[in-house]
Design a protein around this motif. Structure first.
Motif, short mmCIF file in Angstrom:
data_model
loop_
_atom_site.label_atom_id
_atom_site.label_comp_id
_atom_site.label_asym_id
_atom_site.label_seq_id
_atom_site.Cartn_x
_atom_site.Cartn_y
_atom_site.Cartn_z
N LYS A 122 36.05 49.79 37.17
CA LYS A 122 34.70 50.35 37.06
C LYS A 122 33.87 49.53 36.08
N TYR A 123 32.56 49.51 36.34
CA TYR A 123 31.59 48.84 35.44
C TYR A 123 32.11 47.44 35.10
N ALA A 124 32.27 46.64 36.15
CA ALA A 124 33.00 45.38 36.05
C ALA A 124 32.08 44.17 36.04
N ILE A 143 37.39 31.74 41.30
CA ILE A 143 37.26 32.84 40.35
C ILE A 143 37.99 32.49 39.07
N VAL A 144 37.38 32.76 37.92
CA VAL A 144 38.04 32.48 36.64
C VAL A 144 38.32 33.74 35.82
N TRP A 145 37.60 34.84 36.12
CA TRP A 145 37.85 36.07 35.34
C TRP A 145 37.28 37.26 36.08
N THR A 146 38.00 38.39 36.05
CA THR A 146 37.47 39.69 36.48
C THR A 146 37.94 40.74 35.49
N GLY A 147 37.15 41.79 35.34
CA GLY A 147 37.55 42.87 34.44
C GLY A 147 36.36 43.72 34.06
N PRO A 148 36.57 44.69 33.16
CA PRO A 148 35.45 45.52 32.69
C PRO A 148 34.41 44.65 31.99
N ALA A 158 32.51 45.31 29.67
CA ALA A 158 32.58 45.47 28.21
C ALA A 158 33.60 44.55 27.57
N SER A 159 34.55 44.04 28.40
CA SER A 159 35.58 43.13 27.88
C SER A 159 35.31 41.67 28.24
#
Length: 408
Positions: free
Chosen positions: A26-28, A37-42, A44-45
């Motif tokens: 969520k809220y990614a 692709i080099v990064w996925t995640g929230p 906020a992080s």
């Protein structure tokens, strides 16, 4: 370098956890560099090193991997709307085929079509498929059934791969039907495929896969074994049209020969399910074909519970599945095949990629994989597939380049 931010829900569709596990975030945010692709995640992080990169605003929408269309017959001449009427009035598909309709009707029209006509028609289809969030398309020959016209179709696919952004994965389906000129010489046609067509297609490197239609109106198990065993020797990976109209042992043969996928499977046996599980053969479900032919749906629940990967595709062709609307097929997979929306999404992304032996490159949103993804105007996969509408895809990217949407 771009960052897709303000994503309401991102589904990575990574392999871990089985068919129903989409690994939602969520809220990614999603970060890519060039085509990877080099990064996925929230969001906020989001690591500090990406904070100053160019931002693309997802507007709170949902992000999924680019859809993988793993079973189509994209290039063909004509259409078969007259047969749709006949089937609507109760005439069986096999009866239509035996009277000269079905696949052989499309063979006649395709032989008459020029390469330029086929290219133009396919480009129109691909343009609309691109808008649906599809980024990879498998395309079969099989409407030529002679040397020149089979090579014509496969060359059209090679040209399409170079002319537009979607990846085209070609499959040789010379064993689609026995053509009329060989009607009383089945053995001679099998020999023609083995001795002339397989080496010609292999030498020209025009196809990655070899496929065959095993059915009463097409090819027997013994004929299929002969053709496919030789295809292996020429370096082809295998696919099978299996157990669609009757239980013919196609799933078992797919497992025996180490096929990448067995497709259709409406009448698969319990032994076939177990054999596919043991050999890690992907089951490709084609709910549009089941719907148009009024067939019982593939037993997806039994396959999934047995541990078989179930992909979802359209079977787009001019007769038994005349639609390339993969999201509609995905909704039908939920309603007809008793799959959950999560299982269906993984089936049209990672497991569809697995059905093309491309799961290490596409099909999920993970670092190192290609930046193929789509922006969907829905809060969740459940809502997307439940609220069927013409198109909920508002933008899509292929290899990190936007190919559909307001700014494409």
């Amino acid at each position: 370098m771009p960052v897709l931010s303000n994503i309401g829900m991102l589904y990575t569709c990574a392999a871990a956890g089985g068919q129903a596990e989409l690994h939602p975030v969520k809220y990614a945010a999603l970060v890519w560099e060039r085509d990877k692709i080099v990064w996925t995640g929230p969001e906020a992080s989001l690591p500090a090193k990406y904070q100053e990169w160019e931002r693309v605003n997802a507007g709170g929408k949902m992000v999924i991997p680019g859809l993988v269309e793993c079973h189509t017959h994209l290039a063909f001449g004509g259409w078969r709307a007259d047969e749709f009427e006949l089937r609507s009035l109760g005439r069986p598909y096999i009866e239509i085929a035996k009277s000269g309709g079905g696949i052989l009707s499309s063979v006649r029209a395709t032989r008459e079509a020029s390469p330029e006509e086929l290219l133009t028609k396919c480009l129109g289809h691909l343009e609309q498929m691109k808008a649906l969030g599809i980024t990879t398309v498998e395309c079969k020959s099989g409407y030529g059934l002679n040397r020149d016209d089979e090579l014509k179709l496969l060359q059209v696919y090679r040209d399409l791969d170079r002319m537009q952004p979607l990846d085209i994965v070609s499959t040789f389906l010379g064993a689609h039907m026995v053509p009329p000129e060989y009607a009383d010489q089945r053995e001679k046609y099998v020999s023609f495929l083995v001795e002339e067509m397989l080496p010609a297609v292999a030498e020209a490197q025009l196809a990655r896969f070899c496929d065959i239609f095993i059915e009463e109106t097409a090819f027997t198990i013994d004929e299929a074994y002969t053709i496919l065993a030789n295809a292996i020797d020429y370096g082809f990976m295998l696919k099978l049209h299996a157990d669609q109209l009757s239980a013919g042992g196609g799933a078992e043969l797919a497992a025996q020969l180490g096929a990448v996928s067995a497709d259709h499977l409406e009448y698969i046996s319990d032994a076939g399910i177990q054999a596919m599980k043991n050999a890690d053969v992907v089951a490709v479900s084609l709910p549009l074909a089941s719907f148009y032919l009024r067939l019982p749906a593939i037993p997806a629940r039994k396959l999934i519970e047995a541990g078989v990967s179930v992909a979802v595709s359209t079977d787009f062709n001019p007769g038994s599945a005349p639609s390339f609307h993969l999201p509609a097929a995905m909704t039908m997979a939920c309603t007809l095949q008793h799959m959950s929306p999560a299982e269906v999404l993984k089936g049209a992304t990672l497991y569809a990629a697995k059905a093309l032996r491309m799961q290490h490159d596409i099909g999920s949103l993970e670092p190192g994989k290609r930046a193929d993804f789509a922006l969907i105007d829905a809060p969740s996969v459940n809502h997307w597939l439940y609220h069927l509408r013409p198109n909920a895809c508002t933008a899509s990217w292929k290899d990190g380049i936007q190919i559909h949407g307001q700014d494409s």
